[in-house]
Scaffold this motif. Structure first.
Motif, PDB file in Angstrom:
ATOM      1  N   ASN A 205      32.469  41.626  49.398  1.00 28.56           N
ATOM      2  CA  ASN A 205      33.442  41.193  48.064  1.00 28.56           C
ATOM      3  C   ASN A 205      32.638  41.283  46.905  1.00 28.56           C
ATOM      4  OD1 ASN A 205      35.775  40.421  49.554  1.00 28.56           O
ATOM      5  ND2 ASN A 205      34.508  38.332  50.532  1.00 28.56           N
ATOM      6  N   GLY A 206      33.418  41.403  45.991  1.00 34.64           N
ATOM      7  CA  GLY A 206      32.579  41.614  44.380  1.00 34.64           C
ATOM      8  C   GLY A 206      33.626  41.235  43.502  1.00 34.64           C
ATOM      9  N   GLN A 207      32.968  41.067  42.206  1.00 29.92           N
ATOM     10  CA  GLN A 207      33.777  40.466  41.099  1.00 29.92           C
ATOM     11  C   GLN A 207      33.055  40.886  39.813  1.00 29.92           C
ATOM     12  OE1 GLN A 207      33.261  36.279  41.991  1.00 29.92           O
ATOM     13  NE2 GLN A 207      32.128  35.993  39.929  1.00 29.92           N
TER      14      GLN A 207
ATOM     15  N   GLY B 228      34.871  36.548  36.727  1.00 26.14           N
ATOM     16  CA  GLY B 228      35.367  36.074  37.869  1.00 26.14           C
ATOM     17  C   GLY B 228      36.859  36.213  37.851  1.00 26.14           C
TER      18      GLY B 228
ATOM     19  N   THR C 168      38.556  40.276  40.875  1.00 26.07           N
ATOM     20  CA  THR C 168      37.884  40.427  42.253  1.00 26.07           C
ATOM     21  C   THR C 168      38.171  41.357  43.069  1.00 26.07           C
ATOM     22  OG1 THR C 168      39.370  38.686  43.219  1.00 26.07           O
ATOM     23  CG2 THR C 168      37.240  37.799  41.857  1.00 26.07           C
TER      24      THR C 168
ATOM     25  N   SER D  42      27.956  44.481  41.253  1.00 28.78           N
ATOM     26  CA  SER D  42      29.086  43.603  41.040  1.00 28.78           C
ATOM     27  C   SER D  42      29.606  43.144  42.577  1.00 28.78           C
ATOM     28  CB  SER D  42      30.477  44.593  40.573  1.00 28.78           C
ATOM     29  OG  SER D  42      30.470  45.526  41.606  1.00 28.78           O
TER      30      SER D  42
ATOM     31  N   ASN E 292      29.029  40.656  45.315  1.00 23.42           N
ATOM     32  CA  ASN E 292      28.535  38.978  45.514  1.00 23.42           C
ATOM     33  C   ASN E 292      27.337  39.113  46.286  1.00 23.42           C
ATOM     34  OD1 ASN E 292      30.754  38.301  44.147  1.00 23.42           O
ATOM     35  ND2 ASN E 292      32.164  37.785  45.865  1.00 23.42           N
ATOM     36  N   GLU E 293      27.167  39.871  47.526  1.00 24.27           N
ATOM     37  CA  GLU E 293      26.086  39.704  48.039  1.00 24.27           C
ATOM     38  C   GLU E 293      25.816  41.273  48.272  1.00 24.27           C
ATOM     39  OE1 GLU E 293      25.531  37.092  51.483  1.00 24.27           O
ATOM     40  OE2 GLU E 293      26.893  35.629  50.594  1.00 24.27           O
TER      41      GLU E 293
END
Length: 139
Positions: free
Chosen positions: A2-4, A8, A11, A92, A94-95
């Motif tokens: 996942n990214g954003q 926020g 996403t 971008s 999330n991890e």
């Protein structure tokens, strides 16, 4: 994965093709980011937006387009117009995977002289990149 964007409001989920990171030195990326953009290739068709009310697409060339959040300005992706190729802003996510590998710089002939990466990378010129996306051998 996942990214954003920064705020926020945009996403996404995506499947990475590999963990290789590329840096682009083209004039558009440098103007857009005030430096280079570092990207990761994604599996074709895997980029899915979960929140996209603020997603905007910029028609950046005859064969490419860029996606960004119009609320905060975060650069999210570059893809071919036929969507056969897509990469995302590596930061971008999330991890980020622990085993990212900085392996290539593109538009190396557009890179300003005042900076250089220490890493040993494959280097492609503008002609190399254009040929790659046009299915032509760059020689």
């Amino acid at each position: 994965m996942n990214g954003q964007c920064v705020c926020g409001e945009t996403t996404f989920e995506v499947e990475l093709r590999n963990h290789d990171v590329h840096a682009c030195h083209c004039s558009i990326c440098r103007r857009q980011t005030s430096g280079v953009i570092m990207t990761i290739d994604v599996e074709q068709g895997s980029l899915k937006f979960l929140k996209q009310a603020h997603l905007s697409i910029y028609n950046s060339s005859a064969w490419g387009e860029r996606g960004f959040c119009n609320a905060c300005g975060t650069t999210l992706f570059w893809r071919t117009k036929d969507q056969s190729y897509c990469n995302i802003n590596a930061f971008s996510l999330n991890e980020q995977p622990n085993d990212l590998n900085f392996d290539m710089e593109i538009y190396i002939d557009s890179k300003p002289e005042f900076y250089a990466f220490q890493n040993s990378t494959k280097k492609l010129t503008e002609a190399d990149v254009v040929a790659l996306f046009n299915g032509v051998s760059a020689e």
